[in-house]
Design a protein around this motif. Structure first.
Motif, mmCIF file in Angstrom:
data_model
loop_
_atom_site.group_PDB
_atom_site.id
_atom_site.type_symbol
_atom_site.label_atom_id
_atom_site.label_comp_id
_atom_site.label_asym_id
_atom_site.label_seq_id
_atom_site.Cartn_x
_atom_site.Cartn_y
_atom_site.Cartn_z
ATOM 1 N N GLY A 259 0.811 -1.210 0.000
ATOM 2 C CA GLY A 259 0.000 0.000 0.000
ATOM 3 C C GLY A 259 0.845 1.260 0.000
ATOM 4 N N VAL A 260 1.605 1.473 1.061
ATOM 5 C CA VAL A 260 2.556 2.592 1.152
ATOM 6 C C VAL A 260 3.934 1.979 1.374
ATOM 7 N N PHE A 261 4.832 2.173 0.409
ATOM 8 C CA PHE A 261 6.104 1.449 0.375
ATOM 9 C C PHE A 261 7.260 2.434 0.450
ATOM 10 N N LEU A 262 7.991 2.386 1.562
ATOM 11 C CA LEU A 262 9.247 3.120 1.698
ATOM 12 C C LEU A 262 10.343 2.150 1.279
ATOM 13 N N ASP A 263 10.751 2.266 0.023
ATOM 14 C CA ASP A 263 11.593 1.266 -0.620
ATOM 15 C C ASP A 263 13.058 1.714 -0.595
ATOM 16 N N ASN A 264 13.755 1.305 0.476
ATOM 17 C CA ASN A 264 15.173 1.631 0.623
ATOM 18 C C ASN A 264 15.412 3.128 0.421
ATOM 19 N N VAL A 265 14.561 3.931 1.030
ATOM 20 C CA VAL A 265 14.561 5.371 0.798
ATOM 21 C C VAL A 265 15.243 6.109 1.949
ATOM 22 N N ASP A 266 15.866 7.232 1.619
ATOM 23 C CA ASP A 266 16.367 8.168 2.617
ATOM 24 C C ASP A 266 15.242 9.173 2.855
ATOM 25 N N LEU A 267 14.556 9.042 3.969
ATOM 26 C CA LEU A 267 13.344 9.830 4.214
ATOM 27 C C LEU A 267 13.240 10.200 5.685
ATOM 28 N N HIS A 268 13.105 11.476 5.946
ATOM 29 C CA HIS A 268 12.806 11.948 7.292
ATOM 30 C C HIS A 268 11.495 12.722 7.254
ATOM 31 N N GLN A 269 10.644 12.431 8.190
ATOM 32 C CA GLN A 269 9.332 13.040 8.347
ATOM 33 C C GLN A 269 8.314 12.535 7.328
ATOM 34 N N ILE A 270 7.479 11.599 7.760
ATOM 35 C CA ILE A 270 6.323 11.182 6.974
ATOM 36 C C ILE A 270 5.146 11.027 7.933
ATOM 37 N N ASN A 271 4.041 11.673 7.585
ATOM 38 C CA ASN A 271 2.822 11.601 8.376
ATOM 39 C C ASN A 271 1.739 10.905 7.560
ATOM 40 N N LEU A 272 1.174 9.832 8.125
ATOM 41 C CA LEU A 272 0.099 9.091 7.500
ATOM 42 C C LEU A 272 -1.103 9.183 8.433
ATOM 43 N N SER A 273 -2.185 9.833 7.976
ATOM 44 C CA SER A 273 -3.311 10.050 8.872
ATOM 45 C C SER A 273 -4.635 9.879 8.148
ATOM 46 N N ALA A 274 -5.625 9.387 8.903
ATOM 47 C CA ALA A 274 -7.013 9.267 8.438
ATOM 48 C C ALA A 274 -7.113 8.534 7.104
ATOM 49 N N CYS A 275 -6.351 7.453 6.953
ATOM 50 C CA CYS A 275 -6.376 6.669 5.717
ATOM 51 C C CYS A 275 -6.928 5.269 5.987
ATOM 52 N N HIS A 276 -7.591 4.712 4.975
ATOM 53 C CA HIS A 276 -7.935 3.303 4.961
ATOM 54 C C HIS A 276 -6.945 2.583 4.041
ATOM 55 N N ILE A 277 -6.245 1.596 4.604
ATOM 56 C CA ILE A 277 -5.262 0.843 3.837
ATOM 57 C C ILE A 277 -5.588 -0.635 4.028
ATOM 58 N N SER A 278 -6.172 -1.241 2.996
ATOM 59 C CA SER A 278 -6.746 -2.570 3.175
ATOM 60 C C SER A 278 -6.518 -3.453 1.953
ATOM 61 N N TYR A 279 -6.378 -4.760 2.221
ATOM 62 C CA TYR A 279 -6.320 -5.783 1.181
ATOM 63 C C TYR A 279 -5.164 -5.557 0.201
ATOM 64 N N ASN A 280 -4.016 -5.255 0.750
ATOM 65 C CA ASN A 280 -2.802 -5.119 -0.055
ATOM 66 C C ASN A 280 -1.912 -6.332 0.232
#
Length: 461
Positions: free
Chosen positions: A207-228
């Motif tokens: 669904g949401v894939f952080l794929d070997n990424v250089d990443l600071h600060q990610i906000n995931l809110s009020a989402c439906h993430i289903s059947y992945n």
């Protein structure tokens, strides 16, 4: 009387003159302020249908029309009602086309019939989240690429939804992504990502894939993430800090939240998972929250994790902490763990506070869910106020195995098979002040506590 009347007659003239004077001064001041401000960036909007001849009938290939609209640098690409069939990724090269949003009112659909992402944002940001590392061209041309109010579906086995590389402030909101491989994929480097109010549903990858990424600060809110099929929220490898997942519903993703640093140099840390409903599917190796914090040597290295105030149920392991450090689990309602409600292994400095771990009769999981609680090979832990009841087919309600410097107090363990606590090969631990009760006080087979081996411990009934 006449003198007073005269004064009243002359006052308006004096007041009027004074008002005119101040209005003139104010006008000069306002004009000066406006002139001092930088000239605003022109705001342009393009409806893709009339100008770039996108049809949106789900039959004609609209790839060229949409790509031309993006390349024209029109900033806001607005998609009216329709199905826009594309066969290649829409590339948004932010440094060339400038700040760009792709938006709809919820009635537009992009159908990706080829391989790769339907939309790919490409930026040039190589710095951190610190303002001094953000170059002027990023603020002028690249800040906050936005996708809002559209649906993306895939008809190709390798079709993805949205991909981003080297972006600053990527924002995805009110978006539906389904039947793709990976719905949202972040690669290489990104900073300050916000995902909100989205439906990530029925994708055969992540669904949401952080794929070997250089990443600071990610906000995931009020989402439906289903059947992945590949997981709901998955972070693997890379250099990731500041993950905040809040107010979401994650269901039926096999591994609903998987954060895996195993073998990576910089790992993932500073994670908060709060106020979510996380549950299903219960298949082999399934977990609601699985955090693996190992460094390249396999040592417990990464952590700073808070898992609080969630509802978790109906998987093989509800909370699974492996090779991590500095973790707190607090205020959760946890049930229907096919094997474990909580499993913590090879970890350091773990705090488990008041949580309720049990089973609810209407769910009829008595024969399928063991609801075990296990701490194994851990150093430094505090367990307090934990409420455990009705574990089945386990050696005890709570098992501490080969742990050192643990403090357990104020817990309630009720009606579990075999024993309340199993304390095996502990060292320098304090276990006391817990309520341990079996189904009946006359059950001679049931034991409040089983102690096997260990040294330098303080253990009281």
């Amino acid at each position: 009387m006449k003198r007073n009347q005269k004064c009243r007659n002359c006052f308006p003239k004096q007041f009027t003159g004074l008002c005119l004077f101040w209005l003139a001064v104010s006008a000069i001041s306002v004009n000066t302020t406006v002139a001092a401000e930088p000239e605003p960036i022109p705001k342009t909007t393009e409806n893709v249908n009339p100008t770039f001849r996108a049809v949106g009938d789900g039959v004609k290939d609209d790839t060229t029309s949409l790509q031309n609209a993006i390349n024209a640098g029109t900033s806001a690409i607005r998609l009216p009602r329709g199905t826009y069939r594309i066969s290649k990724p829409l590339i948004v090269d932010l440094d060339k086309v400038g700040v760009t949003s792709i938006v709809g009112d919820g009635t537009a659909r992009i159908m990706m019939t080829g391989s790769g992402p339907a939309i790919r944002f490409v930026g040039t940001h190589q710095g951190s989240a610190s303002p001094k590392t953000v170059k002027p061209n990023v603020w002028q041309k690249q800040r906050m690429p936005l996708v809002d109010g559209i649906e993306i579906i895939g008809t190709h086995e390798e079709a993805d939804g949205i991909e981003a590389v080297r972006t600053m402030q990527l924002t995805i909101s009110r978006v539906v992504i389904r039947q793709t491989r990976h719905a949202i994929r972040l690669v290489e480097r990104n900073r300050n990502v916000i995902l909100s109010d989205c439906h990530i549903y029925e994708n055969h990858g992540v669904g949401v894939f952080l794929d070997n990424v250089d990443l600071h600060q990610i906000n995931l809110s009020a989402c439906h993430i289903s059947y992945n099929d590949g997981g709901g929220f998955v972070s693997k490898g890379g250099n990731v800090r500041n993950i905040h997942i809040s107010g979401c519903d994650l269901e039926q993703n096999v591994q609903n939240v998987l954060i895996d640093s195993d073998g990576t140099k910089y790992g993932t840390a500073e994670v908060a998972i709060t106020g979510c409903t996380i549950q299903h599917s219960g298949g082999p190796n399934s977990a609601n929250v699985r955090f693996i914090g190992a460094n390249p040597k396999g040592e417990p290295c990464w952590g700073l994790v808070t898992i609080a105030n969630n509802i978790l149920s109906d998987v093989e392991t509800n909370i699974d902490i492996q090779k991590a450090r500095d973790v707190i689990i607090n205020g959760n309602t946890i049930s229907s763990g096919y094997k474990f409600n909580i499993r913590v292994e090879n970890s350091m400095n773990v705090v488990v506070g008041p949580n309720v771990l049990g089973r609810n009769p209407p769910y009829r999981d008595n024969e399928t869910c063991d609801n075990g609680v296990l701490f194994r090979n851990c150093v430094g832990g505090t367990i307090t106020g934990l409420h455990v009841h009705d574990t089945r087919r386990t050696e005890a309600g709570i098992i501490l195995d080969a742990c050192r410097r643990f403090h357990m107090t104020g817990c309630t363990v009720l009606d579990c098979d075999n024993a309340g606590l199993l304390l095996k090969d502990l060292e320098d631990c304090q276990i006391r002040g817990n309520m341990l009760r079996g189904k009946t006080q006359s059950d001679i087979e049931w034991k409040p506590m089983i102690v096997s081996g260990g040294r330098l411990n303080t253990i009281e009934p």
